[in-house]
Structure formats: structure tokens, C-alpha cells
Design an enzyme around this catalytic site. Structure first.
Site, mmCIF file in Angstrom:
data_model
loop_
_atom_site.group_PDB
_atom_site.id
_atom_site.type_symbol
_atom_site.label_atom_id
_atom_site.label_comp_id
_atom_site.label_asym_id
_atom_site.label_seq_id
_atom_site.Cartn_x
_atom_site.Cartn_y
_atom_site.Cartn_z
ATOM 1 N N SER A 1 0.851 -1.187 0.000
ATOM 2 C CA SER A 1 0.000 0.000 0.000
ATOM 3 C C SER A 1 0.883 1.231 0.000
ATOM 4 O O SER A 1 1.982 1.221 0.571
ATOM 5 C CB SER A 1 -0.904 0.020 1.239
ATOM 6 O OG SER A 1 -1.570 1.267 1.365
ATOM 7 N N TYR B 1 -0.775 -0.367 10.424
ATOM 8 C CA TYR B 1 -1.072 -0.812 9.064
ATOM 9 C C TYR B 1 0.027 -0.358 8.108
ATOM 10 O O TYR B 1 0.540 -1.149 7.309
ATOM 11 C CB TYR B 1 -2.421 -0.259 8.625
ATOM 12 C CG TYR B 1 -2.766 -0.551 7.175
ATOM 13 C CD1 TYR B 1 -3.215 -1.804 6.796
ATOM 14 C CD2 TYR B 1 -2.634 0.437 6.199
ATOM 15 C CE1 TYR B 1 -3.526 -2.071 5.465
ATOM 16 C CE2 TYR B 1 -2.945 0.173 4.869
ATOM 17 C CZ TYR B 1 -3.391 -1.084 4.510
ATOM 18 O OH TYR B 1 -3.686 -1.345 3.199
#
Length: 262
Positions: A140, A153
Site C-alpha cells: 500500500s 497498518y
């Protein structure tokens, strides 16, 4: 890779994983679909068999559970037909760092780091011995941006990028292609599952567009594919700056600016 290689896709019941499965089925690849939702897996498998005349195996597994993870590892080690791993399964984080519980941290790390690493480790020796194959790890852009505030995350996705870069250095001379795909916001169920409200879904990329762009990078054998990045020169500059920093390290001595002034 030949079209006879099977593709194992994790997180395959919906979103990015399901779209990868459809795109590879369209290319003529047989599939092994891994996810927790048996009903969705079965429905997707039936549709892909009918529409693309490929073989589709379903493997229900929760990759945060030790026994399930071991089962998928064994499939990757022992099934010589599998030549491509799509390491897609992942979990997002809602709330700031201080609001996380020990259980939520463990769950996030287990899926985003441990499972990704162990599945890659399960298939890599066999691919290296065969001299061909591919491992695709879904990261990501959050892994590049601590400013986004999703600290755990983002850290897991930074790990995925580093892991992919390291694996590429080790495996590409042996004929194994490794790709890190770094999406930005994409219209999938990951937001709802994490309890994150998206204020304007139109600002998110369509999952089909994301996977199609990632597959262009796959076909070009890019190491890092960032579908939302408009100017690739920015990534090249970042990676070049990193290499320049490494070249400036002098391991035996501290830099002058850290030397005590007498």
C-alpha cells in the site's frame, strides 16, 4: 510463465483477490482460491469454471489461524502446478496507535506480515529450483506515508515493500519474478470490515482498474508497481535518493556532525 501454471490467490472471495482470480482465469490459468468465506469462494469458483473453462480449487482458510496457514503452506510447497502466488489477503486499521488493543495488533500483524512472509517462504524454494515463477505481494502507498496516521497498518505495508525488494534481489537471478503492488484507496470491502467510513467513495479507484494496472506492471516485470502514481519519475527519484544515502554511509566512523565539540 506458461498459461499452464496455476495461480494461488489469497483473500480471493472478494475485492482485489477476486478480481485477480478473474483476470488470471481470463488468461487461461487454473486457480487455487484461498479465503475465509466458503460460500463466496464456491460461487466465484463456479462462475470462473463456467465462463473461462479453467480448473478452480477452493481452499477455505483463515490465515491468522496456525492450522489453516500451515495447510496453505503445504499446498504451495507440494503442488508443482502452482507457479504464481498472489499474496493479497490483508487487513486495514481503524483508529490511532494508542487506541489499538493487543488482540487487534496481533491480528493485523499475523495477516499482513506473518502470513505474507510464510506463504512466500513456502513457495520460493520450489520456484527457485524450477527457475521460473512469480510472487506478487500487495502492499500500500500507506507504507510510504506515516503522515496518513495508520501507523501499524502502514508499518506492515512498509514491511511488504521491503520484503519484496529483498526477495527480488535474491530470487530474480534464479528466474523468479517478485512484484510489490502498492495501491492507494480502492473500492473494496476492506474499509467496512475495518470500521472505517469513507466520506467520498468516488475518490477511490475501481478495483478492476487497480488490478488491470497491476497486471500491466506484472507483464512488464516491474519490481514496484504503484497504479495511482501519475509520474514514475517520483518513485525513481525516491529509490535513487535511498541508494545515494546508502552510498554515503561510513560504517567505521560517526559523521562529523555527531562528533563532540571540545
Amino acid at each position: 510463465m506458461t498459461t499452464h501454471s496455476s495461480v494461488l490467490v489469497t483473500g480471493a472471495s472478494t475485492g482485489i483477490g477476486a478480481t485477480y482470480a478473474e483476470r488470471f482465469a481470463r488468461r487461461g490459468h487454473d486457480l487455487v482460491l484461498v479465503a475465509r468465506d466458503q460460500a463466496r469462494l464456491d460461487a466465484l469458483a463456479a462462475r470462473l469454471r463456467e465462463e473461462h473453462a479453467v480448473s478452480v480449487d477452493v481452499l477455505r482458510a483463515d490465515l491468522t489461524e496456525a492450522a489453516d496457514l500451515t495447510t496453505v503452506e503445504a499446498r504451495l510447497r507440494n503442488d508443482a502446478r502452482i507457479g504464481i502466488l498472489i499474496n493479497n489477503a490483508g487487513l486495514a486499521q481503524s483508529g490511532g496507535f494508542v487506541g489499538q488493543t493487543s488482540e487487534s495488533i496481533d491480528h493485523l500483524v499475523a495477516l499482513n506480515i506473518t502470513a505474507v512472509t510464510r506463504l512466500a517462504a513456502a513457495i520460493a524454494p520450489r520456484l527457485a529450483q524450477a527457475g521460473e515463477g512469480a510472487i506478487v505481494n500487495l502492499g500500500s502507498v500507506v507504507g510510504l506515508a506515516p503522515e496518513f496516521g495508520m501507523s501499524i497498518y502502514g508499518a506492515t505495508k512498509a514491511y511488504v515493500l521491503f520484503l519484496s525488494q529483498g526477495l527480488s534481489l535474491e530470487l530474480s537471478p534464479k528466474g523468479v519474478y517478485v512484484q510489490a503492488v502498492l495501491p492507494a484507496g480502492t473500492r473494496t470491502e476492506i474499509w467496512e470490515r475495518a470500521g472505517i467510513e469513507v466520506s467520498n467513495p468516488s475518490d477511490l479507484m475501481d478495483v478492476g482498474e487497480l488490478v488491470d494496472a497491476a497486471l500491466v506492471g506484472f507483464d512488464r516485470r516491474e519490481l514496484v508497481t504503484i497504479p495511482p502514481l501519475q509520474d514514475a519519475a517520483h518513485w525513481n527519484a525516491l529509490d535513487g535518493a535511498r541508494q545515494g544515502l546508502l552510498a554515503d554511509l561510513r560504517q567505521a566512523h560517526a559523521a562529523d556532525r555527531y562528533r563532540a565539540v571540545s
